[in-house]
Design an enzyme around this catalytic site. Structure first.
Site, PDB file in Angstrom:
ATOM      1  N   GLU A 158       0.835  -1.209   0.000  1.00 15.27           N
ATOM      2  CA  GLU A 158       0.000   0.000   0.000  1.00 15.27           C
ATOM      3  C   GLU A 158       0.865   1.253   0.000  1.00 15.27           C
ATOM      4  OE1 GLU A 158      -2.818  -0.409   3.225  1.00 15.27           O
ATOM      5  OE2 GLU A 158      -4.103  -1.694   2.011  1.00 15.27           O
ATOM      6  N   GLU A 318      -6.518  -7.761  -0.798  1.00 14.57           N
ATOM      7  CA  GLU A 318      -6.807  -7.803   0.640  1.00 14.57           C
ATOM      8  C   GLU A 318      -8.249  -7.399   0.873  1.00 14.57           C
ATOM      9  OE1 GLU A 318      -4.500  -5.396   3.305  1.00 14.57           O
ATOM     10  OE2 GLU A 318      -2.621  -5.957   2.352  1.00 14.57           O
TER      11      GLU A 318
HETATM   12  C1  GAL Z   1      -4.133  -2.940   5.073  1.00 19.10           C
HETATM   13  C2  GAL Z   1      -2.686  -3.385   5.120  1.00 19.10           C
HETATM   14  C3  GAL Z   1      -2.529  -4.694   5.853  1.00 19.10           C
HETATM   15  C4  GAL Z   1      -3.276  -4.663   7.145  1.00 19.10           C
HETATM   16  C5  GAL Z   1      -4.707  -4.311   6.845  1.00 19.10           C
HETATM   17  C6  GAL Z   1      -5.579  -4.283   8.065  1.00 19.10           C
HETATM   18  O1  GAL Z   1      -4.264  -1.606   4.781  1.00 19.10           O
HETATM   19  O2  GAL Z   1      -2.175  -3.520   3.827  1.00 19.10           O
HETATM   20  O3  GAL Z   1      -1.160  -4.947   6.062  1.00 19.10           O
HETATM   21  O4  GAL Z   1      -2.708  -3.740   8.000  1.00 19.10           O
HETATM   22  O5  GAL Z   1      -4.769  -3.039   6.284  1.00 19.10           O
HETATM   23  O6  GAL Z   1      -6.901  -3.978   7.716  1.00 19.10           O
END
Ligand code: GAL
Length: 679
Positions: A158, A318
């Site tokens: 990110e 994700e």
């Molecule tokens: C994302 C990040 C992950 C984790 C996740 C939690 O933004 O890439 O590593 O922290 O949030 O929701």
């Protein structure tokens, strides 16, 4: 930036749809790993993102690396047939590095330098950071670049999350170099920014500074260019890592973007062509959002991904199986939502569903974040749904590689327009880009109309309806492209504040909305922003809040007029017909009903069809390849919904139709009877 390398030909990391999540074995004793791979097989996991935050656990001291655990983890995954999306761990520089070189950390606008301990605590202009990061990436790529388990490279994490802007002296110097490349000369910068105002003319490059401080009134041109520069500075770092990876490895390279509903911290649309697989992280934002709105937010984000990844699948890299831990109150997903939300992304073009993270962490900042394998283990409801989702994704294998049926409606969204709308001395400082574009997209979503959400440079030739919501900063080329839609018989909708400024943030004179006034045959001479709680009545029974304008007709007709306030009797919504095409202007922030009424007109006029007719909240999207089509039906409502659709439901394994019930909260994916592909 450098020429993009479209990933159209890059091999997909898994056979069929990808399923899995971030895997952080370094947080667990070795004995747990065997349990992990066994349970991954049970859930149907075929891809994991490995090593995202593992810089400090591999490079344990300056140039001293312990690869043993990573060798072991990759080997174990490979032995169990699980592909690896191997991350360069550069999001989290090791403590020894930050301690030796605290200047790596980004500086906020008020001069405060971020302390070590977080993530993305690095400035993209830091020469020291770049040197150490690339050295480690080089070592990583040499070691695993041709490992058969490694199917995708995942650069950092990110980028921009936490370090989207840095205001340090190195960044100031980088900004000046960027300005020189963009504008060519100091005189051109002065002209673009209109620095005569407040006597801010620059006589030397060194006088130009990032918009530091807290006064909140930077020159809009400077502000916009600093936002663009910041995005490009991070992209340059991504490209530098990518270049090192590609030196040693033929494995495709990507990074996880963060694209939601509103303006993003960096201009990811310009990054997407540089990734082999366009990948997004999406978390449902709750706050006070009722069911339905959450899912619409998901659909909008997914449509933006498709707009950045035309004609090829993208990947949900994700999401969460339940509450994340970074919101104020972290809502758990209700039963069924893990499946429905994940398949919502697949419906809109994601060839997989991935999560943060595989196994919930016992310790560390994210110890209460949900996971595929929760703290309660396999007897949890979440685990059962994770296994169920894995089964569904296997049942949907034949959908992999199909394309979402081409949309006939598009919406133009530009982060630069969002930035411009939300900063500086604006007539109304509480307008929300996300809210405005969300309102129009929502009305289409409620009507089962597929809408590509595209960046401004996109060819608009295939669209019969183009929506342009509050696109405040518009270059001449985009304006011409929008006009061409109307000229060839299409329908265009432009909403307030669009086209008001040029690409430098300078107002286009002669009447709002500058770039589009001729096309619309309507112009306004004055904005009437409304106060909090103030509403202006409209003659169709609706109301406007937040924003109104005094509009004059110059070839257009008034479709809706203001009914109250000093604007009473004046046009609020206008339409100009051009041959078979038409151009609509909405000069006010309409409520949901008003937006819906305009959208009904637009659909009737443009002939853009609904995928099928159903109640709002029943989502319907079709993916297809040749004469084979798959109809995704997702019911986000609390009631069973009956729709006219038929085929073989890949999820339940039953033939259904001609009328098909989609259970409350449920999903069906119908392989439809063969029929010729359109066009
Ligand atoms: C994302 C990040 C992950 C984790 C996740 C939690 O933004 O890439 O590593 O922290 O949030 O929701």
């Amino acid at each position: 930036m450098t020429a993009a390398t479209p990933g159209a030909t890059a091999p997909w990391p898994t056979d069929g749809l990808s399923y899995g999540g971030d895997y952080n074995p370094e947080q667990w004793p070795r004995v747990v790993w065997d349990d992990d791979v066994r349970l991954m097989a049970e859930a149907g996991v075929n891809l994991v993102t490995l090593g995202v935050f593992a810089w400090g656990t591999v490079e344990v001291a300056d140039d001293v690396r312990d690869w043993s655990w990573l060798d072991d983890a990759i080997g174990l995954l490979h032995a169990h047939g699980i592909a690896v999306d191997l991350a360069t761990p550069t999001a989290a520089p090791p403590s020894w590095l930050l301690t030796a070189h605290p200047g790596i950390a980004p500086v906020l606008a008020d001069g405060y330098r971020e302390p070590a301990g977080g993530r993305n605590a690095w400035c993209p202009e830091s020469e020291v950071y770049r040197r150490y990061a690339l050295r480690h990436v080089d070592a990583l790529a040499r070691r695993y670049g041709d490992h058969p388990a490694v199917r995708l490279w995942h650069v950092g994490n990110e980028l921009g999350g936490g370090n989207a802007r840095c205001y340090c002296d190195d960044s100031a110097a980088g900004f000046r170099r960027w300005l020189h490349a963009r504008h060519g000369s100091l005189e051109a910068v002065n002209a673009a920014w209109g620095t005569a105002q407040w006597g801010h003319r620059y006589g030397a490059w060194e006088e130009i500074m990032p918009p530091r401080g807290r006064h909140g009134a930077p020159n809009p041109g400077l502000f916009l260019d600093f936002e663009r520069y910041s995005s490009d500075a991070l992209l340059a770092h991504y490209l530098a890592e990518k270049e090192v990876l590609e030196r040693h490895s033929a494995v495709p390279v990507t990074t996880n973007l963060m694209v939601g509903a509103g303006a993003q911290v960096v201009d990811y649309a310009s990054w997407a062509p540089h990734t082999a697989v366009v990948a997004n992280d999406h978390y449902t934002l709750v706050g006070d959002l009722p069911a339905g709105v959450r899912e619409h937010d998901l659909a909008l984000a997914a449509d933006r991904m498709r707009g950045m990844s035309p004609g090829r699948p993208w990947l949900l890299m994700e999401s969460s199986t339940g509450g994340p831990s970074w919101q104020r109150r972290n809502r758990a997903k209700d039963p069924g939502e893990i499946v429905r939300h994940s398949l919502g992304h697949v419906a809109r073009g994601s060839d997989g569903a991935m999560f943060f993270q595989w196994r919930a962490s016992r310790a560390g900042a994210e110890q209460f974040h949900s996971a595929m394998l929760p703290h309660a283990g396999t007897r949890s409801r979440v685990w059962q749904e994770v296994v169920e989702l894995g089964g569904h994704l296997r049942a949907l294998q034949e959908v992999a590689g199909t394309a979402v049926e081409p949309a006939r409606a598009a919406m133009i969204v530009d982060d630069a327009a969002g930035w411009a709308l939300q900063h500086g001395l604006m007539p109304h400082r509480e307008l929300s880009y996300g809210r405005e574009l969300g309102a129009w997209h929502r009305a289409l979503w409620d009507r089962q109309v597929l809408c590509d959400v595209v960046p401004p440079g996109t060819a608009l030739d295939g669209y019969d309806l183009v929506v342009v919501p509050t696109l405040m900063v518009v270059d001449d080329d985009t304006a011409a492209r929008v006009s061409a839609v109307v000229a060839r018989g299409g329908t265009v909708l432009v909403t307030y504040l669009s086209g008001v400024c040029d690409a430098h943030g300078q107002v286009r004179t002669g009447g709002f909305p500058g770039a589009f006034a001729d096309l619309l045959g309507a112009w306004s001479d004055e904005f009437y922003p409304l106060q909090d709680g103030q509403a202006v009545g409209l003659d169709d029974g609706g109301e406007a809040a937040d924003w109104t304008e005094r509009v004059h007709l110059d070839g257009a007709e008034a479709v809706v007029r203001y009914a109250t306030s000093s604007l009473a009797g004046g046009p609020a919504v206008t339409r100009r017909r051009h041959g078979g095409g038409s151009a609509w202007y909405v000069s006010a922030a309409l409520g949901a009903d008003g937006v819906g009424r305009v959208v009904d007109h637009l659909l009737a006029e443009s002939g853009v069809p609904r995928v099928l007719e159903a109640a709002p909240g029943l989502e319907a999207v079709r993916r297809r390849r040749d004469d084979r089509s798959y109809l995704f039906l997702l019911n986000h409502t609390d009631d069973d919904q009956k729709v006219a659709a038929a085929g073989y439901d890949l999820l339940s394994g039953a033939d259904v139709g001609p009328l098909t019930v989609v259970a409350a909260g449920g999903v069906r994916v119908l392989r439809e009877p063969r029929r010729p592909a359109p066009g």
